[in-house]
Write a protein that holds these residues in place. Structure first.
Motif, PDB file in Angstrom:
ATOM      1  N   ASP A  18       0.845  -1.197   0.000  1.00 52.70           N
ATOM      2  CA  ASP A  18       0.000   0.000   0.000  1.00 52.70           C
ATOM      3  C   ASP A  18       0.876   1.241   0.000  1.00 52.70           C
ATOM      4  OD1 ASP A  18      -2.284  -1.614   0.213  1.00 52.70           O
ATOM      5  OD2 ASP A  18      -1.932  -1.802   2.382  1.00 52.70           O
ATOM      6  N   VAL A  19       0.499   2.222  -0.796  1.00 55.55           N
ATOM      7  CA  VAL A  19       1.287   3.440  -0.917  1.00 55.55           C
ATOM      8  C   VAL A  19       0.764   4.517   0.028  1.00 55.55           C
ATOM      9  CG1 VAL A  19       1.997   5.271  -2.509  1.00 55.55           C
ATOM     10  CG2 VAL A  19       1.747   2.916  -3.330  1.00 55.55           C
ATOM     11  N   VAL A  20       1.672   5.111   0.792  1.00 52.20           N
ATOM     12  CA  VAL A  20       1.321   6.237   1.652  1.00 52.20           C
ATOM     13  C   VAL A  20       2.175   7.412   1.201  1.00 52.20           C
ATOM     14  CG1 VAL A  20       1.188   7.059   4.023  1.00 52.20           C
ATOM     15  CG2 VAL A  20       1.010   4.611   3.551  1.00 52.20           C
ATOM     16  N   VAL A  21       1.541   8.543   0.923  1.00 49.96           N
ATOM     17  CA  VAL A  21       2.289   9.686   0.389  1.00 49.96           C
ATOM     18  C   VAL A  21       2.737  10.611   1.512  1.00 49.96           C
ATOM     19  CG1 VAL A  21       2.158  11.710  -1.116  1.00 49.96           C
ATOM     20  CG2 VAL A  21       1.075   9.560  -1.808  1.00 49.96           C
ATOM     21  N   VAL A  22       4.015  11.008   1.472  1.00 47.80           N
ATOM     22  CA  VAL A  22       4.503  12.008   2.420  1.00 47.80           C
ATOM     23  C   VAL A  22       4.702  13.318   1.661  1.00 47.80           C
ATOM     24  CG1 VAL A  22       6.935  11.284   2.181  1.00 47.80           C
ATOM     25  CG2 VAL A  22       6.247  12.603   4.162  1.00 47.80           C
ATOM     26  N   LYS A  23       4.237  14.401   2.288  1.00 47.34           N
ATOM     27  CA  LYS A  23       4.255  15.711   1.628  1.00 47.34           C
ATOM     28  C   LYS A  23       5.665  16.311   1.559  1.00 47.34           C
ATOM     29  CE  LYS A  23       1.563  18.133   4.036  1.00 47.34           C
ATOM     30  NZ  LYS A  23       1.074  18.185   5.218  1.00 47.34           N
ATOM     31  N   SER A  24       5.837  17.195   0.581  1.00 49.34           N
ATOM     32  CA  SER A  24       7.055  18.002   0.543  1.00 49.34           C
ATOM     33  C   SER A  24       6.739  19.365   1.148  1.00 49.34           C
ATOM     34  CB  SER A  24       7.514  18.229  -0.897  1.00 49.34           C
ATOM     35  OG  SER A  24       7.669  17.006  -1.542  1.00 49.34           O
ATOM     36  N   LYS A  25       7.821  20.007   1.633  1.00 46.03           N
ATOM     37  CA  LYS A  25       7.636  21.362   2.154  1.00 46.03           C
ATOM     38  C   LYS A  25       7.729  22.365   1.002  1.00 46.03           C
ATOM     39  CE  LYS A  25      11.055  20.784   4.942  1.00 46.03           C
ATOM     40  NZ  LYS A  25      12.137  20.979   5.902  1.00 46.03           N
ATOM     41  N   GLU A  26       7.489  23.631   1.319  1.00 46.58           N
ATOM     42  CA  GLU A  26       7.599  24.725   0.332  1.00 46.58           C
ATOM     43  C   GLU A  26       8.909  24.680  -0.438  1.00 46.58           C
ATOM     44  OE1 GLU A  26       5.804  28.275  -0.084  1.00 46.58           O
ATOM     45  OE2 GLU A  26       4.502  26.514  -0.242  1.00 46.58           O
ATOM     46  N   ASN A  27       9.988  24.328   0.266  1.00 45.66           N
ATOM     47  CA  ASN A  27      11.314  24.329  -0.362  1.00 45.66           C
ATOM     48  C   ASN A  27      11.588  23.074  -1.176  1.00 45.66           C
ATOM     49  OD1 ASN A  27      11.764  22.398   1.563  1.00 45.66           O
ATOM     50  ND2 ASN A  27      13.380  23.508   2.664  1.00 45.66           N
ATOM     51  N   LEU A  75      11.627  19.918  -0.248  1.00 43.78           N
ATOM     52  CA  LEU A  75      12.218  18.766   0.447  1.00 43.78           C
ATOM     53  C   LEU A  75      11.157  18.042   1.290  1.00 43.78           C
ATOM     54  CD1 LEU A  75      15.572  20.398   1.638  1.00 43.78           C
ATOM     55  CD2 LEU A  75      15.103  19.140  -0.469  1.00 43.78           C
ATOM     56  N   ILE A  76      11.450  16.781   1.619  1.00 42.52           N
ATOM     57  CA  ILE A  76      10.512  15.987   2.415  1.00 42.52           C
ATOM     58  C   ILE A  76      10.263  16.651   3.770  1.00 42.52           C
ATOM     59  CG2 ILE A  76      10.305  13.838   3.756  1.00 42.52           C
ATOM     60  CD1 ILE A  76      11.382  12.319   1.455  1.00 42.52           C
ATOM     61  N   ASP A  77       8.998  16.682   4.188  1.00 37.90           N
ATOM     62  CA  ASP A  77       8.614  17.253   5.466  1.00 37.90           C
ATOM     63  C   ASP A  77       8.841  16.186   6.548  1.00 37.90           C
ATOM     64  OD1 ASP A  77       7.315  18.212   7.692  1.00 37.90           O
ATOM     65  OD2 ASP A  77       5.674  19.112   6.535  1.00 37.90           O
ATOM     66  N   VAL A  78       9.959  16.329   7.268  1.00 39.68           N
ATOM     67  CA  VAL A  78      10.359  15.291   8.219  1.00 39.68           C
ATOM     68  C   VAL A  78       9.325  15.138   9.354  1.00 39.68           C
ATOM     69  CG1 VAL A  78      12.166  14.514   9.815  1.00 39.68           C
ATOM     70  CG2 VAL A  78      12.789  15.576   7.659  1.00 39.68           C
ATOM     71  N   GLU A  79       8.713  16.253   9.748  1.00 44.97           N
ATOM     72  CA  GLU A  79       7.679  16.167  10.801  1.00 44.97           C
ATOM     73  C   GLU A  79       6.502  15.338  10.302  1.00 44.97           C
ATOM     74  OE1 GLU A  79       7.957  16.933  13.987  1.00 44.97           O
ATOM     75  OE2 GLU A  79      10.021  17.409  13.386  1.00 44.97           O
ATOM     76  N   ALA A  80       6.098  15.573   9.032  1.00 49.09           N
ATOM     77  CA  ALA A  80       4.989  14.806   8.451  1.00 49.09           C
ATOM     78  C   ALA A  80       5.380  13.331   8.346  1.00 49.09           C
ATOM     79  CB  ALA A  80       4.627  15.367   7.083  1.00 49.09           C
ATOM     80  N   LEU A  81       6.656  13.080   8.026  1.00 49.39           N
ATOM     81  CA  LEU A  81       7.130  11.694   7.910  1.00 49.39           C
ATOM     82  C   LEU A  81       7.005  10.968   9.250  1.00 49.39           C
ATOM     83  CD1 LEU A  81       8.575   9.403   6.331  1.00 49.39           C
ATOM     84  CD2 LEU A  81      10.742  10.427   7.042  1.00 49.39           C
ATOM     85  N   LYS A  82       7.388  11.660  10.331  1.00 51.43           N
ATOM     86  CA  LYS A  82       7.321  11.046  11.667  1.00 51.43           C
ATOM     87  C   LYS A  82       5.923  10.540  11.968  1.00 51.43           C
ATOM     88  CE  LYS A  82      10.927  13.620  14.085  1.00 51.43           C
ATOM     89  NZ  LYS A  82      11.118  14.876  14.828  1.00 51.43           N
ATOM     90  N   GLN A  83       4.907  11.310  11.553  1.00 50.59           N
ATOM     91  CA  GLN A  83       3.511  10.931  11.828  1.00 50.59           C
ATOM     92  C   GLN A  83       3.133   9.633  11.105  1.00 50.59           C
ATOM     93  OE1 GLN A  83       1.922  12.845  14.067  1.00 50.59           O
ATOM     94  NE2 GLN A  83       3.867  13.981  14.054  1.00 50.59           N
ATOM     95  N   LEU A  84       3.824   9.344  10.009  1.00 50.07           N
ATOM     96  CA  LEU A  84       3.437   8.181   9.201  1.00 50.07           C
ATOM     97  C   LEU A  84       4.142   6.896   9.631  1.00 50.07           C
ATOM     98  CD1 LEU A  84       3.578   9.836   5.651  1.00 50.07           C
ATOM     99  CD2 LEU A  84       1.551   9.422   7.046  1.00 50.07           C
ATOM    100  N   LEU A  85       5.182   7.039  10.435  1.00 49.42           N
ATOM    101  CA  LEU A  85       5.992   5.863  10.759  1.00 49.42           C
ATOM    102  C   LEU A  85       5.367   5.012  11.868  1.00 49.42           C
ATOM    103  CD1 LEU A  85       9.582   7.395  10.595  1.00 49.42           C
ATOM    104  CD2 LEU A  85       8.478   5.886   8.944  1.00 49.42           C
ATOM    105  N   ASN A  86       5.226   3.722  11.583  1.00 48.86           N
ATOM    106  CA  ASN A  86       4.770   2.774  12.610  1.00 48.86           C
ATOM    107  C   ASN A  86       5.174   1.358  12.195  1.00 48.86           C
ATOM    108  OD1 ASN A  86       2.848   1.814  10.727  1.00 48.86           O
ATOM    109  ND2 ASN A  86       1.486   3.514  11.282  1.00 48.86           N
ATOM    110  N   ASP A  87       4.697   0.360  12.940  1.00 46.00           N
ATOM    111  CA  ASP A  87       5.159  -1.007  12.673  1.00 46.00           C
ATOM    112  C   ASP A  87       4.483  -1.664  11.463  1.00 46.00           C
ATOM    113  OD1 ASP A  87       2.672  -1.379  13.702  1.00 46.00           O
ATOM    114  OD2 ASP A  87       3.272  -2.682  15.374  1.00 46.00           O
ATOM    115  N   GLU A  88       3.739  -0.855  10.695  1.00 49.59           N
ATOM    116  CA  GLU A  88       3.176  -1.389   9.443  1.00 49.59           C
ATOM    117  C   GLU A  88       3.966  -0.917   8.230  1.00 49.59           C
ATOM    118  OE1 GLU A  88      -0.915  -0.298   9.297  1.00 49.59           O
ATOM    119  OE2 GLU A  88      -1.430  -1.528  11.033  1.00 49.59           O
ATOM    120  N   VAL A  89       5.000  -0.113   8.485  1.00 52.36           N
ATOM    121  CA  VAL A  89       5.766   0.458   7.372  1.00 52.36           C
ATOM    122  C   VAL A  89       6.873  -0.505   6.927  1.00 52.36           C
ATOM    123  CG1 VAL A  89       7.330   2.334   6.711  1.00 52.36           C
ATOM    124  CG2 VAL A  89       5.240   2.834   7.996  1.00 52.36           C
ATOM    125  N   ALA A  90       6.804  -0.918   5.655  1.00 59.25           N
ATOM    126  CA  ALA A  90       7.842  -1.797   5.103  1.00 59.25           C
ATOM    127  C   ALA A  90       9.078  -0.977   4.759  1.00 59.25           C
ATOM    128  CB  ALA A  90       7.320  -2.498   3.855  1.00 59.25           C
TER     129      ALA A  90
END
Ligand SMILES: *Cc1c(COP(=O)(O)O)cnc(C)c1O
Length: 495
Positions: A183-192, A194-209
């Motif tokens: 399953d694909v989960v999209v992580v947002k980019s910031k204005e600049n 680059l990957i939004d690391v704060e947004a990435l943190k919210q997506l990380l859990n034990d279901e992430v391959a």
């Protein structure tokens, strides 16, 4: 008449022939065929003379555009010049006449090339091992994800079905993940960009391959927080996949393995000297870190203690088999020869000059084209359309678009850049000059791009009707993509 105005079928004249065969010789054979084997309808082949055929196809071939005919700044595709010597080596009879089922002891040289190429790719990328089997970039992605899935499953970790993909990713990334059943989960980019690391943190859990990334990313920007990203993803038990299709600018500068990536693919047909574009054979070797070695696909070339080479055909822990044999050998050979020809000391200039070229064009045009992200780019960059699209002259909403600029470029003998990708901007123009273009070629291109911008400001309708001197003007692109007519049909040849 221009020979490409008509299809070869439309050149047909009843009874015209391009050959003559002795009739008697074949009469008997025809009689021996039983009725059930004979066709009842006419074959419907065009009836043309030999010279008609030669002119028709020669003219068609001259309508083709390639790196060998002109500048081809197609972003995300690395359309660089491929030295002809590598073609000659790939065409050597000793290689061409090989059969993939030959016993290993009769193809020691070939196996050695595969082995040494794997080692070179590992050294260039900082990965521990490579498989040369995948036959394209997207095929490499699928292979890499199969390895990722196999890794989690071999540990009994069956929950991990999610793959994180940045919104700027190449379309093949989410497609490969879906094709692999993830399953694909999209992580947002910031204005600049680059990957939004704060947004990435919210997506990380034990279901992430794992996460699929490329760095520099699709906007040509370096993800400076890659260390933190790698720590976070590894910390939650996931793996990092690197899309190395666009490895060109990194050669000798940075290595995905050092950035913390566990799996990656390369496109030999972009970076390592195989002509591409047009759907020809490709090659997408996949590299892995040490702990994933056992999951690489088979067959695998292995070096024995005595220095000879063998092929490992099966391995229970492997992610499976992804191609018929060891991949597209002709392409592996070109890459091997290209890498040895440049050598360690020169390979790094490829990446550096590619980056320099891209920044040169970007800086030379940013007063005419909108540059949404102004930082130094890595090998390619994106404009968001024209600064002055001529709307004031033509009336609201009638200004020249990115499509119009691309069409007008054809009039000047250039292949258009990548347009409307990435999707982050509405009017994307993505330009990648590569290292093989001279300063003069780039200056000519810059001059033409400036001329087009000037035309847009004063006479946008002229751009809207471009190209003015190409054999085909503006096909209906939607219909052409959705309902392509791939087969000639008339009353005589329905079937
Ligand atoms: C070209 C490209 C691919 C796909 O490669 P194919 O050989 O066309 O399958 C994947 N990712 C990126 C970033 C690319 O530029």
């Amino acid at each position: 008449m221009r020979y490409y105005d008509k299809l070869i079928f439309e050149c047909s004249k009843k009874g015209r022939r391009g050959y003559s065969l002795p009739v008697r010789k074949y009469e008997r054979t025809l009689k021996e065929l039983t009725a059930s084997l004979c066709r009842t309808l006419a074959l419907g082949l065009p009836e043309v003379s030999e010279v008609d055929v030669v002119r028709h196809y020669t003219n068609l071939s001259q309508m083709n555009f390639g790196v060998d005919t002109g500048f081809y700044p197609l972003g995300s595709c690395t359309m660089k010049y491929n030295p002809k010597i590598n073609e000659e080596i790939a065409a050597m009879p000793g290689f061409q006449a090989l059969h993939p089922l030959q016993p290993a002891e009769t193809v020691q040289g070939t196996l050695r090339i595969c082995y040494e190429l794997e080692q070179s790719l590992a050294a260039i990328t900082g990965m521990a091992h490579f498989t040369l089997n995948p036959c394209a970039g997207a095929h490499g992605e699928l292979t890499g994800l199969m390895i990722m899935r196999q890794y989690h499953m071999s540990r009994g970790d069956f929950k991990r079905t999610k793959v994180i993909v940045p919104d700027s990713a190449h379309g093949t990334n989410p497609a490969s993940a879906a094709a692999c059943g993830l399953d694909v989960v999209v992580v947002k980019s910031k204005e600049n960009g680059l990957i939004d690391v704060e947004a990435l943190k919210q997506l990380l859990n034990d279901e992430v391959a794992g996460i699929m990334m490329t760095n520099p990313n699709t906007l040509g920007l370096f993800e400076s927080e890659i260390d933190a990203i790698a720590r976070l993803v590894h910390g939650c038990g996931g793996l990092l996949y690197y899309d190395g299709a666009n490895m060109n600018p990194l050669l000798g500068v940075v290595r995905p393995g050092d950035m913390g990536f566990d799996i990656m693919h390369l496109n030999l047909h972009k970076t390592f000297s195989t002509p591409h574009g047009g759907g020809g054979p490709g090659s997408g070797p996949v590299g892995v870190c040490e702990r994933l070695l056992k999951h690489l696909p088979t067959p695998r070339v292995e070096k024995l203690q005595d220095g000879t080479f063998t092929v490992l055909h099966e391995n229970e822990e492997s992610a499976g088999q992804v191609s018929a044999f060891n991949g597209h050998f002709g392409i592996l050979l070109r890459a091997y020869s290209y890498i040895l020809m440049l050598g360690k000391q020169n390979l790094k200039y490829a990446g550096r000059f590619a980056t320099l070229s891209a920044n040169y064009i970007k800086e030379s045009l940013k007063d005419c084209y909108k540059l949404p992200i102004p930082s130094i780019c890595k090998h390619e960059f994106v404009f968001d359309g024209l600064i002055d699209d001529g709307s004031k002259v033509a009336g609201e909403g009638n200004g020249a678009t990115t499509l119009d600029v691309a069409k007008r470029l054809l009039d000047f003998g250039y292949h258009a850049p990548t347009i409307y990708f990435p999707l982050l901007f509405h009017q994307s123009i993505m330009i990648e000059p590569t290292e093989t273009e001279s300063l003069e070629t780039m200056d000519d291109f810059i001059e033409v791009m400036r001329k087009i911008a000037a035309e847009a400001a004063t006479n946008p309708s002229y751009l809207k009707s471009a190209p003015h001197n190409a054999p085909i003007r503006r096909p209906d692109e939607t219909t052409a993509a959705r309902q392509p007519i791939l087969k000639y049909a008339d009353e005589a040849s329905v079937n």
